[in-house]
Write a protein that holds these residues in place. Sequence first.
Motif, PDB file in Angstrom:
ATOM      1  N   UNK A 172     -57.334  12.016  -4.434  1.00 34.41           N
ATOM      2  CA  UNK A 172     -57.764  12.547  -5.724  1.00 34.41           C
ATOM      3  C   UNK A 172     -59.235  12.383  -6.033  1.00 34.41           C
ATOM      4  N   UNK A 173     -59.984  11.651  -5.163  1.00 33.89           N
ATOM      5  CA  UNK A 173     -61.398  11.417  -5.415  1.00 33.89           C
ATOM      6  C   UNK A 173     -62.239  11.750  -4.197  1.00 33.89           C
ATOM      7  N   UNK A 174     -63.462  12.249  -4.448  1.00 34.08           N
ATOM      8  CA  UNK A 174     -64.329  12.708  -3.363  1.00 34.08           C
ATOM      9  C   UNK A 174     -65.768  12.277  -3.653  1.00 34.08           C
ATOM     10  N   UNK A 175     -66.289  11.374  -2.826  1.00 31.43           N
ATOM     11  CA  UNK A 175     -67.698  10.987  -2.897  1.00 31.43           C
ATOM     12  C   UNK A 175     -68.440  11.801  -1.853  1.00 31.43           C
ATOM     13  N   UNK A 176     -69.419  12.569  -2.283  1.00 37.11           N
ATOM     14  CA  UNK A 176     -70.227  13.351  -1.346  1.00 37.11           C
ATOM     15  C   UNK A 176     -71.657  12.837  -1.420  1.00 37.11           C
ATOM     16  N   UNK A 177     -72.266  12.603  -0.278  1.00 35.15           N
ATOM     17  CA  UNK A 177     -73.558  11.921  -0.249  1.00 35.15           C
ATOM     18  C   UNK A 177     -74.456  12.521   0.820  1.00 35.15           C
ATOM     19  N   UNK A 178     -75.751  12.298   0.657  1.00 34.60           N
ATOM     20  CA  UNK A 178     -76.741  12.761   1.634  1.00 34.60           C
ATOM     21  C   UNK A 178     -77.927  11.814   1.629  1.00 34.60           C
ATOM     22  N   UNK A 179     -78.544  11.662   2.795  1.00 39.57           N
ATOM     23  CA  UNK A 179     -79.730  10.822   2.915  1.00 39.57           C
ATOM     24  C   UNK A 179     -80.884  11.439   2.145  1.00 39.57           C
ATOM     25  N   UNK A 180     -81.663  10.590   1.489  1.00 40.31           N
ATOM     26  CA  UNK A 180     -82.770  11.075   0.669  1.00 40.31           C
ATOM     27  C   UNK A 180     -84.010  11.362   1.514  1.00 40.31           C
ATOM     28  N   UNK A 181     -84.854  12.246   0.998  1.00 36.73           N
ATOM     29  CA  UNK A 181     -86.160  12.492   1.618  1.00 36.73           C
ATOM     30  C   UNK A 181     -87.285  12.233   0.614  1.00 36.73           C
ATOM     31  N   UNK A 182     -86.971  11.425  -0.434  1.00 34.25           N
ATOM     32  CA  UNK A 182     -87.981  11.121  -1.447  1.00 34.25           C
ATOM     33  C   UNK A 182     -87.968   9.621  -1.736  1.00 34.25           C
ATOM     34  N   UNK A 183     -88.213   9.217  -2.971  1.00 35.75           N
ATOM     35  CA  UNK A 183     -88.323   7.797  -3.305  1.00 35.75           C
ATOM     36  C   UNK A 183     -86.977   7.076  -3.369  1.00 35.75           C
ATOM     37  N   UNK A 184     -85.880   7.816  -3.376  1.00 28.61           N
ATOM     38  CA  UNK A 184     -84.554   7.209  -3.366  1.00 28.61           C
ATOM     39  C   UNK A 184     -84.083   7.038  -1.926  1.00 28.61           C
ATOM     40  N   UNK A 185     -83.078   6.190  -1.751  1.00 37.35           N
ATOM     41  CA  UNK A 185     -82.531   5.991  -0.413  1.00 37.35           C
ATOM     42  C   UNK A 185     -81.421   6.985  -0.099  1.00 37.35           C
ATOM     43  N   UNK A 186     -80.623   7.320  -1.092  1.00 41.28           N
ATOM     44  CA  UNK A 186     -79.569   8.307  -0.876  1.00 41.28           C
ATOM     45  C   UNK A 186     -79.194   8.951  -2.209  1.00 41.28           C
ATOM     46  N   UNK A 187     -78.608  10.129  -2.092  1.00 42.31           N
ATOM     47  CA  UNK A 187     -78.097  10.889  -3.235  1.00 42.31           C
ATOM     48  C   UNK A 187     -76.573  10.940  -3.126  1.00 42.31           C
ATOM     49  N   UNK A 188     -75.929  11.212  -4.254  1.00 40.73           N
ATOM     50  CA  UNK A 188     -74.478  11.388  -4.214  1.00 40.73           C
ATOM     51  C   UNK A 188     -74.015  12.224  -5.401  1.00 40.73           C
ATOM     52  N   UNK A 189     -72.779  12.701  -5.282  1.00 36.52           N
ATOM     53  CA  UNK A 189     -72.016  13.244  -6.408  1.00 36.52           C
ATOM     54  C   UNK A 189     -70.575  12.763  -6.244  1.00 36.52           C
ATOM     55  N   UNK A 190     -69.849  12.718  -7.365  1.00 35.40           N
ATOM     56  CA  UNK A 190     -68.483  12.195  -7.317  1.00 35.40           C
ATOM     57  C   UNK A 190     -67.562  13.103  -8.113  1.00 35.40           C
ATOM     58  N   UNK A 191     -66.491  13.532  -7.452  1.00 39.25           N
ATOM     59  CA  UNK A 191     -65.503  14.414  -8.054  1.00 39.25           C
ATOM     60  C   UNK A 191     -64.147  13.710  -8.010  1.00 39.25           C
ATOM     61  N   UNK A 192     -63.466  13.664  -9.165  1.00 40.89           N
ATOM     62  CA  UNK A 192     -62.192  12.938  -9.233  1.00 40.89           C
ATOM     63  C   UNK A 192     -61.149  13.713 -10.018  1.00 40.89           C
ATOM     64  N   UNK A 193     -60.783  14.908  -9.560  1.00 43.01           N
ATOM     65  CA  UNK A 193     -59.769  15.686 -10.286  1.00 43.01           C
ATOM     66  C   UNK A 193     -58.419  14.991 -10.339  1.00 43.01           C
ATOM     67  N   UNK A 194     -58.173  14.062  -9.402  1.00 45.34           N
ATOM     68  CA  UNK A 194     -56.890  13.367  -9.384  1.00 45.34           C
ATOM     69  C   UNK A 194     -56.661  12.457 -10.572  1.00 45.34           C
ATOM     70  N   UNK A 195     -57.743  12.021 -11.247  1.00 40.69           N
ATOM     71  CA  UNK A 195     -57.601  11.199 -12.450  1.00 40.69           C
ATOM     72  C   UNK A 195     -58.142  11.929 -13.680  1.00 40.69           C
ATOM     73  N   UNK A 196     -58.243  13.249 -13.598  1.00 39.79           N
ATOM     74  CA  UNK A 196     -58.623  14.044 -14.755  1.00 39.79           C
ATOM     75  C   UNK A 196     -60.110  14.185 -14.980  1.00 39.79           C
ATOM     76  N   UNK A 197     -60.933  13.875 -13.967  1.00 41.12           N
ATOM     77  CA  UNK A 197     -62.388  13.977 -14.104  1.00 41.12           C
ATOM     78  C   UNK A 197     -62.898  14.916 -13.013  1.00 41.12           C
ATOM     79  N   UNK A 198     -63.232  16.135 -13.368  1.00 42.33           N
ATOM     80  CA  UNK A 198     -63.710  17.058 -12.343  1.00 42.33           C
ATOM     81  C   UNK A 198     -64.960  16.515 -11.665  1.00 42.33           C
ATOM     82  N   UNK A 199     -65.982  16.169 -12.472  1.00 43.88           N
ATOM     83  CA  UNK A 199     -67.156  15.497 -11.911  1.00 43.88           C
ATOM     84  C   UNK A 199     -67.577  14.374 -12.845  1.00 43.88           C
ATOM     85  N   UNK A 200     -67.751  13.194 -12.270  1.00 36.57           N
ATOM     86  CA  UNK A 200     -68.225  12.045 -13.027  1.00 36.57           C
ATOM     87  C   UNK A 200     -69.742  11.994 -12.916  1.00 36.57           C
TER      88      UNK A 200
END
Length: 264
Positions: A172-200
């Motif tokens: 029910x949950x999906x963490x999608x991530x990618x390595x950063x090319x700027x001042x951050x180390x990594x980026x992410x997004x989180x989708x959890x339709x299984x607990x009623x949250x399309x995107x947190x």
Amino acid sequence: MKTYIVDAFTKIPYSGNPAGVCILDYELPDNLMAKIAREINHSETAFLHKIDNVYRLRWFTPKTEVSLCGHATLATAHILYEKGFLKSNEQIKFDTKSGILTARITNDMIELDFPQMFVDNCESNEIIEKAFDIKPVYVGKNDKRYLIEIDSIERLKTIKPDFQLLQKSDRGGFIITAKSDDNYDFYSRFFAPGVGINEDPVTGSAHCYLAPYWSKRLNKSKMLAFQASERTGIMECELLDNNRVLLRGQAITVNEMTMDWKNN
């Protein structure tokens, strides 16, 4: 009942991740907390009451109770400090479904001590690739969620999931991530339709997975993370040797109200 709305993992109002924080004199029935969480209608609402020197903390989405929530814990700690329940040099102990969690102020941020969490390597599948329109470079999963790495920050930012298709997934949950090319180390997004949250918007618990994952990939124990939702948010992650991770962020109160629940 005093209730607060706090934007977590940000210092700018109406960004970061909003959470409800309900300060209780005693624990309410589960069905009433669920109704209040649906009424507040943020991704999580925290319910807090003090027992001796420990605060009992529970988290509810508009759909269900969850066992761990970072941004609502940060929001709760922020209220306890801001409203004078505790002094700024005092540590908070939370009794939760994920064990004892602690919070303290360090510099200008609140630091949460959370468990590291892990996934097992697995194959990608048609639902993931079609629902997110991606070709992962890594996929792992546990009994609750997937952790997926892709090779493009720009693709990460533009993902528009097929939530109807995701409802057919075995997780029910999906963490999608990618390595950063700027001042951050990594980026992410989180989708959890299984607990009623399309995107947190900004997800502390997701970084319990992301921090150990990227620590191995980047050979770093301290990292700066950016969650690329519409509201965006920033947190600092630091791995400890005891399978714990420190999550640091800021928060700001945007609303304060009194809710009447006695006639429910």
